[in-house]
Write a protein that holds these residues in place. Structure first.
Motif: not given
Length: 127
Positions: A79-105
């Motif tokens: 399981p993957v939890i992404f963390i990022t400082a990037l304000e990029d909705d496209t990356l969030e959609v890509e990460a979510t579609q790839a199956g991450c548990i959470a995407y935290l800014r």
């Protein structure tokens, strides 16, 4: 009991953020392994028993999303939890579609990360 503690890998190229997440995880009873890059995570000891991955999206070499893709292609269900400082909705959609548990800014509340890790652990059995 130490042997029951879950191991979480942190892949983060920012040393101060990596240390902060490490301290947070230790304070909540998790064991943590630190990696400065996706490449160093891929080169880790094969005996490493990582049960969850906290992964920065924007790393110096291979991106976090590319690392997640490679792990999935290799048959990993980690399981993957992404963390990022990037304000990029496209990356969030890509990460979510790839199956991450959470995407935290960043900065994110500590409780959100701990909750996401606990959710990841539940998907693999009792924490």
């Amino acid at each position: 009991m130490e042997s029951l503690r879950r191991t979480v890998a942190i892949v983060e190229d920012d040393a101060s953020m990596r240390r902060s997440v490490l301290r947070l995880l230790n304070a909540h009873g998790f064991l943590a392994e630190e990696y400065t890059s996706a490449e160093s995570f891929l080169g880790r000891d094969a005996g490493s028993n990582v049960e969850c991955l906290v992964l920065d999206v924007d790393l110096g070499g291979m991106s976090g999303i590319e690392l997640q893709r490679r792990l999935k292609e290799a048959g990993s269900g980690l399981p993957v939890i992404f963390i990022t400082a990037l304000e990029d909705d496209t990356l969030e959609v890509e990460a979510t579609q790839a199956g991450c548990i959470a995407y935290l800014r960043k900065p994110f509340p500590a409780a959100l990360l701990i909750d996401a890790i606990n959710d990841a652990c539940k998907s693999q059995g009792p924490c």
